[in-house]
Design an enzyme around this catalytic site. Sequence first.
Site, mmCIF file in Angstrom:
data_model
loop_
_atom_site.group_PDB
_atom_site.id
_atom_site.type_symbol
_atom_site.label_atom_id
_atom_site.label_comp_id
_atom_site.label_asym_id
_atom_site.label_seq_id
_atom_site.Cartn_x
_atom_site.Cartn_y
_atom_site.Cartn_z
ATOM 1 N N ARG A 153 0.508 -1.069 0.400
ATOM 2 C CA ARG A 153 0.533 0.442 -0.222
ATOM 3 C C ARG A 153 0.886 1.033 0.104
ATOM 4 O O ARG A 153 1.857 1.185 0.069
ATOM 5 C CB ARG A 153 -1.380 0.172 1.145
ATOM 6 N N HIS B 279 -1.392 1.182 -9.374
ATOM 7 C CA HIS B 279 -2.289 -0.147 -8.839
ATOM 8 C C HIS B 279 -2.932 -0.952 -9.749
ATOM 9 O O HIS B 279 -4.063 -1.351 -9.691
ATOM 10 C CB HIS B 279 -3.141 0.927 -8.142
ATOM 11 N N GLU C 34 -3.135 8.061 -3.956
ATOM 12 C CA GLU C 34 -3.898 7.552 -5.552
ATOM 13 C C GLU C 34 -5.460 8.300 -5.624
ATOM 14 O O GLU C 34 -6.364 8.274 -5.222
ATOM 15 C CB GLU C 34 -3.585 6.006 -5.695
#
Lengths: 315, 333
Positions: free
Chosen positions: A234, A281, A263
């Site tokens: 993460r 991602h 993000e």
Amino acid sequence: MKSIGVLMTCPMHKYLEQQLETHFNLFKLWHCNSSITEFLKTHQGNTIRAVVGDTNIGVDAELIASFPNLEIVASYSVGLDKIDLRKCEEKGIRVANTPDVLTDDVADLAIGLILGVLRRICASDVYVRIGKWKDADFGLATKFSGKSVGIVGLGRIGTAIAKRAEAFGCSISYFSRSQKPFANYKFYSNIIDLATSCQILIVACALTEETRHIIDREVIDALGPKGILINIGRGAHVDETELVSALLEGRLGGAGLDVYENEPEVPEELLGLGNVVLQPHVGSDTVETSDAMADLVISNLKAHFSNKPLLTPVI
Amino acid sequence: MAESTDCHKAQQDFPKVLILKPIPFINLVGEQYFASNKFTFVEAYDSSLPLHQFLSTHSPSIKAILSSVGAPPITSDILHLLPEVGLVVTTSVGLNQVDLLECRRRGIKVANAGSIFSDDVADFAVGLLIDVLRKVSASDGYVRKGLWATKGDYPLGSKLGGKRIGIVGLGNIGFAVAKRLEAFRCSISYNSRKRKPHVSYPFYESVCELAANCDVLVICCELTDHTHHMINKEVLSALGKEGVIVNIGRGAIINEKEMVQCLVQGEIAGAGLDVFENEPDVPLELFAMDNVVLSPHVAVFTPESFLDLRDLVVGNLEAFFSNKPLLSKFGDW
């Protein structure tokens, strides 16, 4: 089950959406500007018995409080950092995620990032496309085979990464909350020692309160100017500001990142660097795995509403 | 003063090793690392004389040739002008630029790069394959252009695990590729000149049959008359619309025009290419494709490999001039 109200927090995967629509009474939060308040203006809160969230929009205390009949959260992810697990447990809400089906893809991407950074594959693709090969040779990259790899978090994904790196002749060591009895790799109880000893440091652990910013300035400096950091965990695992300054100052050799603190925002300073590879991602973003994850979400929901055991329960 | 003249004179008496064209690898490592008290290099490209004249002038002292990829081929014409040559050393594994029959006929020993590049080339092949399937370079570009924030998620890639890999040429490099991809849960099969006796991977007699039975072709073989344009429209059609090809061998093993057409028409799903038929020229059509990953013939370009190669090149030359066995002899003569 067609009458059971299921809320999807955001667009995740078309196939999942279709399946949810087929089997349940699906509500899409993004049709109400992704706002619970907006949603409750036109819908009854007690219609929702299940929520499908993901790494973008999960299930927090506000959402749980808004849906008094919520029985189950089925996350379209393996990571649980966006779910208020304590609240779910308190309210007796079941939680399921999608482990195992995405392990291979995430591990594959970790290796892809290592090769992208060390062997400068992305940079050389750009080099060819802008016509620079005609003028000059590209220059040297760095060998991957045989390098020392350090893994933060030796869970399913960490183990899968280790198995792949071993095929490249890499030595494997790891840092974890506790030593893993089945693992034949060198264990470090201190992450600084791990970072000092390896050339490639890979973040593969879950995001919890303890692991937030686990990769800080000290760890980055220990990894050093010849080291590279790979993050498929993460964004919040890494102190992003420190990472950026280390890369700009040459205190860190390079980085391969699939996740970021905010993000889809990526620190602007990284966009021009040749020693980083940036992914949006996509760790589990293959057609095969996305469908498998969707199937698992549906199976968990169906199991719950048939009073059968969940396939991949968390709570 | 006298001492240095003696040294200089001594060096002039050293046997000469001919280099026809600048070798990038020597410059990258540093010329000083090739210094030896057993030989000295003579560079044909430094001379204003036309090549044939240069060779005739120096032929009595030229005892060996150091050849590399992209340099003028070592033909029978050249060997004819250099009757004192007893050794050809190449910086590559491939020997398509050397007239091996002529070397054998003349009793000229040949040494190549052995297996020192195998790891690096295999690593690169895997890197290219992951990149093509998972769109690493394409989505890296997407992020750098700021499109993730404005246009949303990048389209899905394809899973590597479970893919059937067809290795074309199961030599040192092919084997290294296979070993790596097995760890990604891929299954391996291969085509080679001959079936390998101690290998459990399924063997296919023809490369077309191999293509028909796999999802990915990785070209790891040498360029020879037999393998020239071996990968053509027929093979690529057999590979199919979901198929991917990775080439870390030589550009000319693939019929480039036909491959480009297959890509343009969607007859195959993608390609990872480190080599091309006319380097550094790359077919323009490929530049517009995001399912293709291109690299400028760099699969061996790591400092670690180069230092190993330096040791091997210098080691082979010194062994030859000391009448010792070569380190990486090619051939049985």
